[in-house]
Design an enzyme around this catalytic site. Structure first.
Site, PDB file in Angstrom:
ATOM      1  N   HIS A  37     -34.075 -20.525  25.565  1.00 18.43           N
ATOM      2  CA  HIS A  37     -34.136 -21.554  26.615  1.00 18.43           C
ATOM      3  C   HIS A  37     -32.767 -22.218  26.767  1.00 18.43           C
ATOM      4  O   HIS A  37     -32.364 -22.596  27.866  1.00 18.43           O
ATOM      5  CB  HIS A  37     -35.147 -22.648  26.249  1.00 18.43           C
ATOM      6  N   SER A  54     -41.018 -18.580  21.951  1.00 13.84           N
ATOM      7  CA  SER A  54     -41.633 -19.741  21.294  1.00 13.84           C
ATOM      8  C   SER A  54     -42.722 -19.290  20.333  1.00 13.84           C
ATOM      9  O   SER A  54     -43.092 -20.002  19.409  1.00 13.84           O
ATOM     10  CB  SER A  54     -42.249 -20.680  22.335  1.00 13.84           C
ATOM     11  N   MET A  83     -42.252 -24.027  29.069  1.00 17.66           N
ATOM     12  CA  MET A  83     -43.452 -24.619  28.477  1.00 17.66           C
ATOM     13  C   MET A  83     -43.073 -25.365  27.198  1.00 17.66           C
ATOM     14  O   MET A  83     -43.923 -25.637  26.349  1.00 17.66           O
ATOM     15  CB  MET A  83     -44.493 -23.530  28.186  1.00 17.66           C
ATOM     16  N   GLY A  84     -41.786 -25.674  27.052  1.00 21.18           N
ATOM     17  CA  GLY A  84     -41.342 -26.410  25.870  1.00 21.18           C
ATOM     18  C   GLY A  84     -41.246 -25.510  24.655  1.00 21.18           C
ATOM     19  O   GLY A  84     -41.151 -24.290  24.776  1.00 21.18           O
TER      20      GLY A  84
END
Ligand code: PAF
Length: 280
Positions: free
Chosen positions: A35, A187, A28-29
């Site tokens: 990541h 995140s 999801m960025g």
């Protein structure tokens, strides 16, 4: 590195890539070093000739109405630079209305592994996850897809979906990446205030203490202990602290099989999850 935003164009381009192995990293960025490890694992799996695809999509259907969809970070330029630096070949970054038509009406629902834990406290979450991940598998023509073990329940559900729906993709699971003080990378860690950030590694410490002391007590007792320890973290509200069968994610009476402790703890406004396998 190619970037696609239109699903159909992306799918066509990927169909042309089909002669080489395609490895997908769904995200999801708001990419962080965790990541980064997924992308590196994808690069290794794909080899020099394969194609590494990173999808960046904040999927609206996996957020509840009172959750952080709107404020979820979207640092596109930073994300693109990281993907490039880590050797991704393709980035897929669709808009939400391109993935979901206004009258979208097909969803994938898992009905066993997703009923407890995050599934209980985030109704509809895994339905949204399964639906978007199935779309991403389909569009990317992936041979492999990489998921982190931090999202243990998500990983189990995706593996079940792939098995039950005979999806032609293999799942590669990678270990949780941690900050030097043990906090699992996420995140959402950026939402922690400096004080909350200091307290957050206590989640990992509680899990390590559990793993070191679970032998000799029942899972039920060990769970109570874990819950108590987590509740002592300043500003923490424990969503769940559960010891479950590592495959079925159901509660266990005895430590007589592989089990895993899974926790979700809200520190201030930020919900953090983590897990640890337990000795048996
Ligand atoms: O783990 C995530 O970041 C998301 O749940 C995923 C798998 C990218 C689906 O939106």
């Amino acid at each position: 590195m190619e970037t696609y935003v239109v699903p159909r164009t992306f799918a066509r381009a990927m169909a042309e890539e089909k002669r080489r192995p395609i490895v997908l990293v769904p995200t999801m960025g708001a990419l962080h070093a965790g990541h980064g490890e997924l992308i590196k694992a994808a690069r290794k799996k794909a080899g020099r000739k394969g194609c590494v695809v990173v999808s960046i999509f904040v999927n609206p259907t996996q957020f509840g109405p009172s959750e952080d969809y709107q404020r979820y970070p979207r640092p596109w330029k930073k994300d693109r630079t990281l993907c490039q630096q880590l050797g991704a070949d393709v980035v897929f970054r669709p808009k939400s209305d391109a993935m979901y038509a206004a009258d979208h009406s097909i969803y994938i629902e898992e009905s066993s592994l997703s009923t407890g834990l995050c599934g209980a406290s985030r109704p509809g979450h895994f339905r949204g996850v399964c639906t978007v991940v199935a779309q991403l598998f389909h569009l990317s023509h992936a041979d492999w897809a990489v998921f982190g073990e931090k999202d243990y329940q998500q990983l189990a559900i995706i593996q079940r979906m792939v098995r039950d729906l005979h999806m032609p993709v293999q799942i590669l699971a990678t270990p949780t990446v941690r900050e030097p003080d043990g906090l699992a990378m996420s995140s959402r860690n950026r939402f922690l205030s400096p004080e909350e950030r200091v307290n957050a590694p206590a989640i990992r410490m509680a899990l390590l203490a559990l793993a070191g002391s679970a032998a000799g007590v029942s899972p039920a007792k060990a769970e109570v202990r874990l819950h108590k320890q987590l509740a002592q973290i300043p500003g923490a509200l424990v969503d769940y602290a559960s010891i479950v069968d590592a495959s079925t994610l159901q509660a266990v009476q005895k430590f007589d099989r592989p089990t895993v402790a899974l926790v979700a703890v809200r520190i201030g406004e930020t919900r953090l999850i983590d897990n640890i396998p337990l000795p048996w």
